[in-house]
Enzyme design. Structure first.
Site, PDB file in Angstrom:
ATOM      1  N   ARG A  34      -5.430   7.628  -6.389  1.00 64.95           N
ATOM      2  CA  ARG A  34      -4.060   8.112  -6.323  1.00 64.95           C
ATOM      3  C   ARG A  34      -3.686   8.775  -7.649  1.00 64.95           C
ATOM      4  NH1 ARG A  34      -4.166   2.771  -4.264  1.00 64.95           N
ATOM      5  NH2 ARG A  34      -3.633   2.618  -2.044  1.00 64.95           N
TER       6      ARG A  34
ATOM      7  N   HIS B  71      -7.031   0.178  -0.088  1.00 62.68           N
ATOM      8  CA  HIS B  71      -6.095  -0.106   1.000  1.00 62.68           C
ATOM      9  C   HIS B  71      -5.974  -1.613   1.192  1.00 62.68           C
ATOM     10  CE1 HIS B  71      -6.689   4.069   3.084  1.00 62.68           C
ATOM     11  NE2 HIS B  71      -5.808   4.102   2.107  1.00 62.68           N
TER      12      HIS B  71
END
Length: 269
Positions: free
Chosen positions: A121, A241
């Site tokens: 990210r 995740h």
């Protein structure tokens, strides 16, 4: 103060930080609660959920209030309207190669290679320190991950070479390990806006048919990994995740991978 906090602590871009501040000020002014307590925030959330706003606008307002309440030390969490699942856009591997080759210096090359080959990210890349890069084990320590869960992320041999070349050229002898991997011209940690702008300009320079941003490269990485045979469980861990359901969407994106998996697994009768 709140806008700066959103950018440094939450990794929001300048635009999102300003928009979030505007959302909060507007709602608090309308409700006449300049110093909200939890009960005030819950009342605001109830009014927002009952409103005729779109689902996305309701989510933005609720998230803005959550951020503000965390900022003032009164954290709250609201159940938000479901997004509905949209298939993510992504670059093909050929387009990613074209993007990386549009880099004009080792800093751009290192940034693009990291995004395209790790799926990190924006804030995870931005918050990397020199001590988080281990070229001998070809791994990164991600300390500012979403939901505050630190993790180890593998890097490819090619990515390790690119990072070494970047470090050899951009890191002065004597720089201490807790300094940022990517710095601004003034020596501070690179801002989310500066990194996003670099990625966008490289995408434009490469002549790609869509606006390129770090999260698009995360989707591109995940889609390529599925297409190249990576299983969902490992990919979910690599991406950080918390729920494999988040990773499953990339199966729907990559129809070629789905076809190949079918051909490998279909009963031979």
């Amino acid at each position: 103060g709140f806008t700066a906090w959103l950018m440094t602590e939450k990794g929001l871009s300048d635009k999102w930080a300003r928009d979030t501040t505007w959302y909060v000020i507007r709602r608090l002014t309308a409700a006449d609660v300049p110093f909200p307590e939890k009960k005030d925030a819950e009342r605001l959330a109830y009014d927002i959920l009952r409103s005729s706003y779109s689902k996305s606008h309701k989510r933005n307002l609720l998230k803005a209030i959550e951020h503000y309440m965390e900022y003032i030390g009164e954290p709250v969490s609201f159940k938000k309207p479901s997004k509905g699942r949209r298939l993510p856009r992504y670059l093909t591997q050929d387009q990613m190669r074209k993007l990386v080759r549009a880099a004009r210096n080792y800093r751009e090359y290192a940034l693009l290679t990291l995004f395209c080959t790790t799926g990190l990210r924006l804030n995870e890349v931005r918050m990397l320190d020199l001590s988080d890069v281990n070229l001998s084990t070809r791994s990164l320590t991600i300390r500012c991950a979403k939901l505050s869960r630190d993790r180890e992320a593998p890097i490819s041999e090619n990515c390790a070479r690119v990072l070494k070349a970047y470090l050899d050229r951009y890191v002065e002898p004597g720089r201490i390990d807790d300094q940022p991997l990517f710095r601004s011209l003034r020596g501070s940690r690179a801002s989310p806006h500066a990194i996003s702008d670099t990625v966008r300009k490289c995408g434009k320079r490469a002549g790609l048919p869509m606006s390129v941003h770090p999260h698009l490269l995360r989707h591109s990485f995940a889609t390529a990994m599925i297409g190249n045979g990576c299983d969902l469980f490992h990919l979910s861990d690599i991406l950080g995740h918390s729920n494999i359901e988040t990773t499953i969407i990339y199966l729907h994106v990559n129809n070629d991978a789905k076809r190949q998996a079918f051909e490998r697994g279909v009963p031979r009768i």
